[in-house]
Write a protein that holds these residues in place. Structure first.
Motif, PDB file in Angstrom:
ATOM      1  N   TYR A 135      44.500  16.309 -19.948  1.00 20.88           N
ATOM      2  CA  TYR A 135      43.124  15.823 -20.011  1.00 20.88           C
ATOM      3  C   TYR A 135      42.546  16.169 -21.381  1.00 20.88           C
ATOM      4  O   TYR A 135      42.685  17.306 -21.854  1.00 20.88           O
ATOM      5  N   GLU A 136      41.897  15.231 -21.996  1.00 17.76           N
ATOM      6  CA  GLU A 136      41.101  15.526 -23.184  1.00 17.76           C
ATOM      7  C   GLU A 136      39.702  15.933 -22.727  1.00 17.76           C
ATOM      8  O   GLU A 136      39.137  15.334 -21.817  1.00 17.76           O
ATOM      9  N   ILE A 137      39.172  16.972 -23.362  1.00 22.06           N
ATOM     10  CA  ILE A 137      37.829  17.463 -23.005  1.00 22.06           C
ATOM     11  C   ILE A 137      36.927  17.242 -24.208  1.00 22.06           C
ATOM     12  O   ILE A 137      37.020  17.952 -25.221  1.00 22.06           O
ATOM     13  N   ASN A 138      36.057  16.265 -24.097  1.00 24.87           N
ATOM     14  CA  ASN A 138      35.174  15.902 -25.200  1.00 24.87           C
ATOM     15  C   ASN A 138      33.726  15.954 -24.732  1.00 24.87           C
ATOM     16  O   ASN A 138      33.431  16.028 -23.538  1.00 24.87           O
ATOM     17  N   LYS A 152      36.691  20.250 -29.604  1.00 26.16           N
ATOM     18  CA  LYS A 152      37.158  19.477 -28.463  1.00 26.16           C
ATOM     19  C   LYS A 152      38.249  20.285 -27.770  1.00 26.16           C
ATOM     20  O   LYS A 152      38.804  21.235 -28.337  1.00 26.16           O
ATOM     21  N   LEU A 162      36.226  16.812 -11.940  1.00 23.05           N
ATOM     22  CA  LEU A 162      36.097  15.650 -12.806  1.00 23.05           C
ATOM     23  C   LEU A 162      34.791  14.927 -12.535  1.00 23.05           C
ATOM     24  O   LEU A 162      34.291  14.894 -11.400  1.00 23.05           O
ATOM     25  N   THR A 163      34.227  14.345 -13.593  1.00 23.17           N
ATOM     26  CA  THR A 163      33.054  13.503 -13.437  1.00 23.17           C
ATOM     27  C   THR A 163      33.483  12.162 -12.858  1.00 23.17           C
ATOM     28  O   THR A 163      34.667  11.873 -12.698  1.00 23.17           O
ATOM     29  N   ASP A 191      33.587   9.362 -14.187  1.00 24.09           N
ATOM     30  CA  ASP A 191      34.384   8.552 -15.114  1.00 24.09           C
ATOM     31  C   ASP A 191      35.690   9.245 -15.517  1.00 24.09           C
ATOM     32  O   ASP A 191      36.355   8.845 -16.476  1.00 24.09           O
ATOM     33  N   ASN A 235      36.298  12.435 -16.569  1.00 30.58           N
ATOM     34  CA  ASN A 235      36.293  13.508 -17.569  1.00 30.58           C
ATOM     35  C   ASN A 235      36.089  14.860 -16.888  1.00 30.58           C
ATOM     36  O   ASN A 235      35.509  14.951 -15.803  1.00 30.58           O
TER      37      ASN A 235
END
Length: 329
Positions: free
Chosen positions: A22-25, A32, A72-73, A75, A77
């Motif tokens: 997972y990318e966390i932005n 990040k 997770l949200t 979308d 994330n």
């Protein structure tokens, strides 16, 4: 040899592809994150993996854990900056100003090492040269219950820990030279019989924590008041029974803040003719009558005159009670 090399490359490729990344932005304009969960742990509550923090494209922090937790949200994330206290949801990354210098700092989950297998964090303070690990702030996020709470108005940090149902500790810190310094610690416990809530409070004075102790009647105790008095100075006396100790009589004298000055539960004597209740505590004689309390020592005696008597209570009702620590004459 070529077959072995091909097999090794295949295994490495499979291992990489089998991981979930997972990318966390969005939590920072400067940093990040990237979270990798090992194969087989995707659906577990506690997930094994590795989280990395990047400054532009440079890896500056890497933490491995057997027990990451995150949500997770809508979308897809990973949620960040969620701190529900004391036992609520806490996100894998918290990006806030911890030391009140106007610059946001970083806390990264490293597992579930705080109290009662709760979330724990490694804390990094923002400096002129980038993020710097803080052992002192990290301790607050390891040795208490989850992440600490920040009060920006008072510029204080609060942390809590507990043991079972009957011991809690609440600590308040000020930040000095980028380190949290305890300024107030309150420990709350219950007496072995559950009758009182007992407190040990420590307040910083100069460089020393000064300790005071006090108690209240436990709110959980159901009380049947037999007789009570109020005094001009705001203090109160009450003679009562409790459902948890229905065969016993109790006397309590409290100050204006309801802190206990004297709690007595040994032998009482009720005199029908005088309509008085007497007892002896540590060589001091106490006599409660319809107008106040006579306190007598070997050197002096003082009569505490009541301002008013509690409603619907009478001292004479003691003559009707049959209790293990009450004698009538």
């Amino acid at each position: 040899m070529n077959k072995i090399l091909i097999l090794l490359l295949s295994l490495i490729s499979f291992s990489i592809l089998s991981q979930t990344t997972y990318e966390i932005n969005g939590f920072s304009k400067k940093y990040k994150g990237e979270l990798t969960i090992e194969n087989g742990f995707e659906d577990d509550v506690f997930k094994k993996g590795e989280i990395s923090i990047y400054d532009i494209n440079k890896n500056i922090i890497t933490i491995k854990s057997e027990e990451f937790t995150f949500e997770l949200t809508s979308d897809g994330n990973i949620e960040t900056d969620i701190v529900e206290l004391p036992y609520g949801k806490q996100s894998i990354i918290i990006y806030q100003d911890f030391n009140f210098d106007g610059k946001k700092d970083l806390a990264v989950m490293d597992g579930q090492f705080s109290c009662y297998h709760g979330p724990s964090f490694q804390v990094y303070l923002e400096t002129g040269e980038g993020l710097k690990h803080s052992p002192e702030f990290t301790r607050l996020a390891q040795e208490y219950c989850g992440m600490f709470q920040i009060d920006y108005e008072s510029e204080t940090i609060n942390a809590m820990t507990k043991s079972g149902c009957c011991w809690h500790q609440f600590s308040e810190f000020k930040v000095e030279e980028n380190k949290p310094i305890p300024v107030k610690i309150i420990e709350r416990s219950f007496s072995p019989d559950g009758l009182t809530e007992d407190y040990v409070e420590k307040n910083r004075k100069d460089d020393t924590l000064v300790e005071t102790k006090y108690s209240y009647l436990a709110e959980e105790i159901d009380i049947i008041e037999v007789y009570s008095m109020n005094f001009e100075n705001g203090k109160k006396m009450s003679v009562f029974r409790a459902f948890a100790f229905e065969d016993y009589l109790f006397y309590v004298f409290t100050d204006i803040d309801s802190k206990i000055e004297l709690l007595f539960k040994d032998e009482f004597i009720y005199n029908k003719i005088e309509n008085t209740l007497t007892f002896i505590n540590k060589n001091v004689d106490y006599k409660v009558d319809s107008g106040g309390i006579l306190v007598k020592t070997s050197k002096r005696e003082v009569y505490l005159k009541a301002k008013d008597i509690g409603e619907n209570v009478t001292l004479s009702s003691l003559s009707e009670l049959k209790l293990k620590n009450l004698s009538t004459k």
